[in-house]
Write an enzyme that holds these catalytic residues in place. Structure first.
Site, PDB file in Angstrom:
ATOM      1  N   CYS A 162      -8.659  -2.217   3.540  1.00 49.37           N
ATOM      2  CA  CYS A 162      -8.583  -3.429   4.368  1.00 49.37           C
ATOM      3  C   CYS A 162      -9.865  -3.714   5.135  1.00 49.37           C
ATOM      4  O   CYS A 162     -10.026  -4.798   5.672  1.00 49.37           O
ATOM      5  CB  CYS A 162      -7.386  -3.378   5.315  1.00 49.37           C
ATOM      6  SG  CYS A 162      -7.204  -1.829   6.139  1.00 49.37           S
TER       7      CYS A 162
ATOM      8  N   GLU B  93       0.823  -1.210   0.000  1.00 52.33           N
ATOM      9  CA  GLU B  93       0.000   0.000   0.000  1.00 52.33           C
ATOM     10  C   GLU B  93       0.862   1.268   0.000  1.00 52.33           C
ATOM     11  O   GLU B  93       0.552   2.241  -0.687  1.00 52.33           O
ATOM     12  CB  GLU B  93      -0.930  -0.019   1.229  1.00 52.33           C
ATOM     13  CG  GLU B  93      -2.119   0.892   1.093  1.00 52.33           C
ATOM     14  CD  GLU B  93      -3.262   0.466   2.008  1.00 52.33           C
ATOM     15  OE1 GLU B  93      -4.000  -0.460   1.643  1.00 52.33           O
ATOM     16  OE2 GLU B  93      -3.404   1.043   3.099  1.00 52.33           O
TER      17      GLU B  93
ATOM     18  N   SER C 235      -7.346   1.770  -2.735  1.00 53.82           N
ATOM     19  CA  SER C 235      -6.129   0.986  -2.981  1.00 53.82           C
ATOM     20  C   SER C 235      -6.543  -0.372  -3.518  1.00 53.82           C
ATOM     21  O   SER C 235      -7.574  -0.918  -3.109  1.00 53.82           O
ATOM     22  CB  SER C 235      -5.378   0.797  -1.659  1.00 53.82           C
ATOM     23  OG  SER C 235      -4.472  -0.275  -1.778  1.00 53.82           O
TER      24      SER C 235
ATOM     25  N   GLU D 174     -16.208 -11.184   3.412  1.00 53.48           N
ATOM     26  CA  GLU D 174     -15.045 -10.961   2.530  1.00 53.48           C
ATOM     27  C   GLU D 174     -14.554 -12.275   1.903  1.00 53.48           C
ATOM     28  O   GLU D 174     -14.277 -12.335   0.703  1.00 53.48           O
ATOM     29  CB  GLU D 174     -13.913 -10.310   3.327  1.00 53.48           C
ATOM     30  CG  GLU D 174     -12.636 -10.111   2.494  1.00 53.48           C
ATOM     31  CD  GLU D 174     -11.505  -9.463   3.288  1.00 53.48           C
ATOM     32  OE1 GLU D 174     -11.745  -8.461   3.965  1.00 53.48           O
ATOM     33  OE2 GLU D 174     -10.368  -9.977   3.200  1.00 53.48           O
TER      34      GLU D 174
ATOM     35  N   GLU E  60       2.164   1.640  -3.472  1.00 50.07           N
ATOM     36  CA  GLU E  60       1.092   2.104  -4.365  1.00 50.07           C
ATOM     37  C   GLU E  60       0.830   3.595  -4.166  1.00 50.07           C
ATOM     38  O   GLU E  60       0.666   4.349  -5.134  1.00 50.07           O
ATOM     39  CB  GLU E  60      -0.189   1.293  -4.090  1.00 50.07           C
ATOM     40  CG  GLU E  60      -1.329   1.657  -5.032  1.00 50.07           C
ATOM     41  CD  GLU E  60      -2.647   0.933  -4.691  1.00 50.07           C
ATOM     42  OE1 GLU E  60      -2.664   0.078  -3.791  1.00 50.07           O
ATOM     43  OE2 GLU E  60      -3.659   1.256  -5.348  1.00 50.07           O
TER      44      GLU E  60
ATOM     45  N   GLU F 256     -13.006 -13.259  -5.828  1.00 51.06           N
ATOM     46  CA  GLU F 256     -11.687 -12.691  -6.142  1.00 51.06           C
ATOM     47  C   GLU F 256     -10.773 -12.665  -4.910  1.00 51.06           C
ATOM     48  O   GLU F 256      -9.624 -12.233  -5.010  1.00 51.06           O
ATOM     49  CB  GLU F 256     -11.840 -11.284  -6.747  1.00 51.06           C
ATOM     50  CG  GLU F 256     -12.343 -10.183  -5.820  1.00 51.06           C
ATOM     51  CD  GLU F 256     -13.880 -10.151  -5.679  1.00 51.06           C
ATOM     52  OE1 GLU F 256     -14.542 -11.145  -6.043  1.00 51.06           O
ATOM     53  OE2 GLU F 256     -14.399  -9.129  -5.179  1.00 51.06           O
TER      54      GLU F 256
ATOM     55  N   LYS G   4     -15.577 -10.034   7.811  1.00 53.68           N
ATOM     56  CA  LYS G   4     -14.581 -10.900   7.150  1.00 53.68           C
ATOM     57  C   LYS G   4     -15.230 -12.198   6.670  1.00 53.68           C
ATOM     58  O   LYS G   4     -14.756 -12.842   5.744  1.00 53.68           O
ATOM     59  CB  LYS G   4     -13.422 -11.218   8.100  1.00 53.68           C
ATOM     60  CG  LYS G   4     -12.583 -10.016   8.450  1.00 53.68           C
ATOM     61  CD  LYS G   4     -11.676  -9.603   7.303  1.00 53.68           C
ATOM     62  CE  LYS G   4     -10.997  -8.285   7.611  1.00 53.68           C
ATOM     63  NZ  LYS G   4     -10.390  -7.650   6.435  1.00 53.68           N
TER      64      LYS G   4
ATOM     65  N   CYS H 274     -10.692  -2.042  14.291  1.00 55.52           N
ATOM     66  CA  CYS H 274     -11.076  -3.454  14.443  1.00 55.52           C
ATOM     67  C   CYS H 274     -11.157  -3.885  15.910  1.00 55.52           C
ATOM     68  O   CYS H 274     -11.855  -4.855  16.221  1.00 55.52           O
ATOM     69  CB  CYS H 274     -10.099  -4.345  13.688  1.00 55.52           C
ATOM     70  SG  CYS H 274     -10.044  -3.926  11.943  1.00 55.52           S
TER      71      CYS H 274
END
Ligand code: SF4
Length: 446
Positions: free
Chosen positions: A170, A150, A190, A232, A153, A237, A229, A371
């Protein structure tokens, strides 16, 4: 007394709920135990307050964050339980590999009569081994990879005058929120996968190869503070993780197996993919991703040693809803913002729309506190929420402070993964394994 009153108010199974948030059967993250529900509406209130979208509660618009679960006074909303998948895998003789997110270790002790926000990493590892996991790894490795990718990037986008501000990616609830309601900012996200999705990819590709394991014969579980999650890892993908347990489910599993958590010996993570840096550990806190990324951005821009104030980046610490960073890095003025709770992003999104946003980088975490305040954590009461979250945050910062390796790019494990497999950040291999794409789903209501 309060429990008895609530119990008496419980409503029969066939009654329609008018006030409660609606939860689809297909929701991969949470479910309602209907006969526990008293239709008090606290779940809907928190959803509307924290998500700031009226009628988000129609089920399809859910971003899976589990904050409704945290608000429910009678335990009628719970994480969708994935534990059966793991017990099946064990029965089938699969090699079970687990990796745990930073925020779990500072909350799990709350359920076992330990002082609030105890740093219970060692006992957590021992408990996971007792439950049958052959390998116990740390998601701080995935977080370190996220930081390196990150930060690289971000510097590339700045140098190439590419789309800015760059948002963190994230938090799956934030990603879903952008996909559902603000698809115009998807190019700003990102392309980095989250730490857990990076960890899953690296386990199946790198860990298996190093230990000569057949990827078809392993079963991977992530332990997270986060109900989202669970969603997720269902995205096609983002393969690599076979099941997700929230802290709450893990607590239940430990209790069911009569493991005396509080009195366990401290264990150690496995040596391969088990030693994240201090930057990886602070990912659990609001502002932690920004602080970690800035440390590596500094290295990329200057090639110099990190000054001490970047190892305690006070402007991005704490529980304010929006925090701002204005940092001079050898003549370059880096501007960043940290959004602590999803509704606080809305004014910034309007600024972006009007071309008035001054930032290069914006961290967005759905949950208040980051989190450590995830929907799958042991609950705090409204009157002690701030206190508990501050304690959890401090426990993670303290651990960062005590680490020998505090910078993701200096972590020898990370250096080796690039050397053996990825070559360099943003290489073709790194992009294939560690990066992703987003999908405009703003037609959800049609
Ligand atoms: Fe999950 Fe963390 Fe996002 Fe909350 S802030 S939804 S716990 S990733």
């Amino acid at each position: 007394m309060r429990d008895t009153m609530l119990k008496n108010k419980r409503i029969p199974d066939d009654i329609v709920l008018y006030n409660a948030v609606s939860i689809d059967e297909s929701n991969p993250a949470i479910m309602r135990i209907k006969d526990k529900c008293i239709d008090c509406g606290l779940c809907k209130t928190i959803c509307e307050k924290r998500q700031k979208i009226k009628n988000i509660c129609d089920g399809k618009a859910c971003v899976y964050c589990g904050q409704c679960l945290q608000a429910c006074p009678v335990g009628a909303i719970v994480p969708k339980n994935d534990v059966d998948k793991f017990t099946n895998a064990l029965r089938l003789g699969k090699i079970c590999i687990v990796y745990t997110a930073p925020a779990v270790r500072v909350a799990i002790g709350d359920a076992f009569n330990m002082p609030k926000a105890s740093f219970a990493q060692g006992k957590l590892i021992t408990a996971l081994r007792k439950l049958g996991f052959s390998y116990v790894l740390d998601v701080t490795i995935g977080a370190d990879l996220t930081v390196v990718e990150e930060a690289t990037e971000l510097v590339k986008r700045i140098k190439n005058n590419d789309v800015l501000p760059m948002f963190t990616s994230c938090c799956p609830s934030w990603v879903k929120y952008a996909e559902n309601f603000y698809p115009e900012v998807l190019p700003n996200l990102s392309t980095c996968k989250s730490p857990i999705s990076m960890q899953g990819a690296i386990v199946k590709e790198y860990f298996c190869q190093k230990l000569n394991l057949n990827p078809n014969n392993i079963f991977t579980v992530a332990i997270t503070p986060c109900t989202s999650k669970k969603y997720e890892v269902t995205r096609k993908e983002l393969p690599g993780t076979d099941a997700v347990f929230t802290t709450l489910e893990l607590i239940e599993l430990i209790q069911k197996n009569k493991i005396d958590f509080k009195n366990l010996e401290d264990g150690e993570f496995d040596t391969l993919l088990g030693n994240g840096s201090g930057s990886g550990i602070i990912f659990g806190n609001t502002g932690g991703v920004t602080e970690a990324v800035v440390r590596t951005v500094y290295k990329i821009l200057t090639n110099g040693n990190i000054p001490d104030d970047l190892l305690q980046l006070n402007p991005v610490r704490g529980l304010d809803y929006v925090k701002e960073l204005n940092l001079n890095i050898k003549g370059f003025q880096l501007k960043a913002a940290v959004v602590n709770q999803i509704s606080s992003i809305i004014p910034l999104l309007h600024d972006i729309n009007e071309g008035k946003c001054p930032y290069h980088f914006i961290e967005v975490m759905n949950c208040y506190g980051g989190c450590i305040g995830g929907g799958g954590q042991p609950k705090s009461l409204p009157n002690n929420e701030k206190e508990i979250k501050s304690k959890r945050m401090n426990a993670l910062y303290k651990n960062d402070n005590s680490k020998k390796i505090r910078l993701s790019h200096q972590n020898p494990e990370i250096v080796k993964i690039y050397c053996d497999l990825l070559e360099e950040p943003l290489s073709k291999k790194a992009k294939d394994l560690l990066h992703t794409y987003y999908i405009d789903s703003s037609n959800i209501g049609e």
